[in-house]
Design a protein around this motif. Structure first.
Motif, mmCIF file in Angstrom:
data_model
loop_
_atom_site.group_PDB
_atom_site.id
_atom_site.type_symbol
_atom_site.label_atom_id
_atom_site.label_comp_id
_atom_site.label_asym_id
_atom_site.label_seq_id
_atom_site.Cartn_x
_atom_site.Cartn_y
_atom_site.Cartn_z
ATOM 1 N N GLU A 126 -26.335 -7.092 6.364
ATOM 2 C CA GLU A 126 -25.107 -7.480 5.675
ATOM 3 C C GLU A 126 -23.884 -7.088 6.496
ATOM 4 O O GLU A 126 -23.831 -5.996 7.066
ATOM 5 C CB GLU A 126 -25.040 -6.790 4.314
ATOM 6 N N GLN A 127 -22.932 -7.999 6.601
ATOM 7 C CA GLN A 127 -21.641 -7.701 7.209
ATOM 8 C C GLN A 127 -20.678 -7.387 6.067
ATOM 9 O O GLN A 127 -20.063 -8.287 5.493
ATOM 10 C CB GLN A 127 -21.153 -8.883 8.049
ATOM 11 N N GLY A 160 -22.198 -13.839 2.394
ATOM 12 C CA GLY A 160 -22.968 -12.638 2.674
ATOM 13 C C GLY A 160 -24.458 -12.912 2.752
ATOM 14 O O GLY A 160 -24.945 -13.974 2.346
ATOM 15 N N VAL A 161 -25.188 -11.935 3.268
ATOM 16 C CA VAL A 161 -26.642 -12.007 3.325
ATOM 17 C C VAL A 161 -27.224 -12.113 1.918
ATOM 18 O O VAL A 161 -28.243 -12.779 1.697
ATOM 19 C CB VAL A 161 -27.198 -10.767 4.054
ATOM 20 N N VAL A 162 -26.583 -11.469 0.964
ATOM 21 C CA VAL A 162 -27.098 -11.461 -0.407
ATOM 22 C C VAL A 162 -27.300 -12.876 -0.942
ATOM 23 O O VAL A 162 -28.289 -13.153 -1.638
ATOM 24 C CB VAL A 162 -26.151 -10.653 -1.333
ATOM 25 N N HIS A 163 -26.408 -13.809 -0.599
ATOM 26 C CA HIS A 163 -26.535 -15.183 -1.106
ATOM 27 C C HIS A 163 -27.674 -15.926 -0.413
ATOM 28 O O HIS A 163 -28.325 -16.779 -1.027
ATOM 29 C CB HIS A 163 -25.217 -15.923 -0.925
ATOM 30 N N LEU A 164 -27.912 -15.604 0.849
ATOM 31 C CA LEU A 164 -29.035 -16.198 1.566
ATOM 32 C C LEU A 164 -30.357 -15.752 0.947
ATOM 33 O O LEU A 164 -31.245 -16.572 0.667
ATOM 34 C CB LEU A 164 -28.955 -15.788 3.039
ATOM 35 N N ILE A 165 -30.491 -14.472 0.706
ATOM 36 C CA ILE A 165 -31.727 -13.956 0.116
ATOM 37 C C ILE A 165 -31.896 -14.466 -1.316
ATOM 38 O O ILE A 165 -33.003 -14.848 -1.723
ATOM 39 C CB ILE A 165 -31.729 -12.420 0.174
ATOM 40 N N GLN A 166 -30.820 -14.500 -2.082
ATOM 41 C CA GLN A 166 -30.915 -15.030 -3.439
ATOM 42 C C GLN A 166 -31.383 -16.469 -3.452
ATOM 43 O O GLN A 166 -32.170 -16.877 -4.310
ATOM 44 C CB GLN A 166 -29.569 -14.888 -4.144
ATOM 45 N N SER A 167 -30.900 -17.266 -2.499
ATOM 46 C CA SER A 167 -31.333 -18.662 -2.445
ATOM 47 C C SER A 167 -32.832 -18.744 -2.168
ATOM 48 O O SER A 167 -33.554 -19.534 -2.790
ATOM 49 C CB SER A 167 -30.555 -19.432 -1.373
ATOM 50 N N ILE A 168 -33.318 -17.922 -1.247
ATOM 51 C CA ILE A 168 -34.746 -17.946 -0.928
ATOM 52 C C ILE A 168 -35.583 -17.557 -2.142
ATOM 53 O O ILE A 168 -36.635 -18.161 -2.418
ATOM 54 C CB ILE A 168 -35.035 -17.008 0.260
ATOM 55 N N ARG A 194 -36.780 -4.298 -1.602
ATOM 56 C CA ARG A 194 -35.574 -4.799 -2.236
ATOM 57 C C ARG A 194 -34.353 -4.315 -1.439
ATOM 58 O O ARG A 194 -34.438 -3.384 -0.638
ATOM 59 C CB ARG A 194 -35.458 -4.300 -3.694
ATOM 60 N N GLY A 195 -33.225 -4.934 -1.699
ATOM 61 C CA GLY A 195 -31.969 -4.482 -1.119
ATOM 62 C C GLY A 195 -31.980 -4.436 0.398
ATOM 63 O O GLY A 195 -32.467 -5.353 1.066
ATOM 64 N N VAL A 250 -38.711 -13.328 4.122
ATOM 65 C CA VAL A 250 -38.097 -12.788 2.910
ATOM 66 C C VAL A 250 -39.113 -12.771 1.771
ATOM 67 O O VAL A 250 -39.226 -11.773 1.034
ATOM 68 C CB VAL A 250 -36.841 -13.589 2.532
ATOM 69 N N GLN A 251 -39.843 -13.854 1.598
ATOM 70 C CA GLN A 251 -40.824 -13.894 0.505
ATOM 71 C C GLN A 251 -41.915 -12.850 0.693
ATOM 72 O O GLN A 251 -42.329 -12.192 -0.277
ATOM 73 C CB GLN A 251 -41.429 -15.296 0.415
ATOM 74 N N THR A 252 -42.365 -12.664 1.940
ATOM 75 C CA THR A 252 -43.405 -11.665 2.208
ATOM 76 C C THR A 252 -42.903 -10.260 1.917
ATOM 77 O O THR A 252 -43.597 -9.445 1.285
ATOM 78 C CB THR A 252 -43.870 -11.769 3.671
ATOM 79 N N ALA A 253 -41.677 -9.961 2.363
ATOM 80 C CA ALA A 253 -41.100 -8.635 2.116
ATOM 81 C C ALA A 253 -40.906 -8.394 0.624
ATOM 82 O O ALA A 253 -41.154 -7.292 0.121
ATOM 83 C CB ALA A 253 -39.777 -8.501 2.862
#
Length: 274
Positions: free
Chosen positions: A244-245, A257-265, A232-233, A223-226
């Motif tokens: 995302e489901q 959701g996936v959004v919360h996982l990415i936000q945490s990272i 984004r998105g 995630v950090q590399t991307a």
């Protein structure tokens, strides 16, 4: 729709309870465990009748809550009243279950509103039963109040929602860096059996936790590399191997959701990593 299952692993008894009010919606199930008069977690309020019946013949001298979430604390008050025993938990857990707490509609749908359980006793560093000794270990990440119990002599880890598996979604408020730190801390101990609240691992449990750590560290790097490449998105999600489901995100009111996982990272990184 209701689901029940049990397991025996030596003297440990596991009880799985699942509930869905709609026939074609799969129940979300949870395991609680009994050993030597100790009950670890209490399952969801919607299954209270089944929980009380399943545990009616087991002597329960004390109950431990690994964390406050409604599928783990939902029957603490009822079981304490039925078995006349104390409930123990970490300080944040005890504070939250004392008066009950608000739930989102999907949480009430699958699990049911918990009954308040005041008077929870502090979880000691070492918890004793007649035949066993358990070390309580603070393991934030899934929630900020999470604890696990380790029976050192037997190598049994009663892990609540610490393990689960390779998560591809986050509940709002989960913190991936706390998960990584907690996992590293757990791996300093010897164990081989993981009594998980949702996915028991009765053989090679240590290796399963090691794989979880490898997965989390790899996911953070992807995630950090991307993100550093300017993605984004959905493009960032695809680069990280995530998707995302949308039905689940909508059903949970944007709580899962996936959004919360990415936000945490991207947002929860310790200062040393920035």
């Amino acid at each position: 729709m209701k689901v029940q299952q049990s397991l025996h692993h030596g003297p440990v008894r596991g009880y799985r309870f699942g509930y869905s009010p709609i026939r074609f919606v799969r129940p979300v199930s949870v395991w609680c465990y009994w050993l030597d008069g100790l009950l670890i977690d209490t399952a969801q309020r919607h299954m209270q009748g089944e929980v009380l019946t399943a545990l009616a013949r087991q002597p329960i001298d004390q109950i431990v809550l690994t964390h406050f979430h409604e599928d783990h604390s939902g029957n603490a008050a009822a079981l304490r009243s039925r078995h006349r025993c104390p409930v123990l938990a970490g300080p944040l857990t005890g504070e939250r279950v004392a008066n009950g707490f608000g739930l989102l509609p999907y949480e009430r749908f699958w699990f049911g509103q918990i009954d308040p359980c005041p008077g929870v006793l502090p979880l000691p560093a070492v918890l004793e039963t007649g035949r066993h000794s358990f070390t309580s270990i603070y393991t934030p990440g899934h929630s900020d109040d999470h604890h696990v119990l380790l029976e050192n002599r037997e190598g049994w880890l009663f892990s609540g929602d610490f393990y689960i598996g390779n998560l591809r979604l986050f509940r709002r408020g989960e913190n991936i860096y706390q998960m990584i730190d907690s996992t590293r801390r757990i791996l300093t101990h010897d164990f081989d059996t993981v009594f998980c609240g949702h996915n028991p691992v009765l053989k090679n449990g240590r290796r399963a936790v090691e794989r979880k750590l490898e997965y989390l560290e790899s996911l953070v790097e992807r995630v950090q590399t991307a993100h550093q490449r300017g993605l984004r998105g959905r493009a960032l999600q695809r680069a990280a191997g995530l998707q995302e489901q949308w039905w689940l995100r909508g059903f949970t009111g944007n709580d899962v959701g996936v959004v919360h996982l990415i936000q945490s990272i991207l947002q929860d990184a310790p200062a040393a990593m920035l």
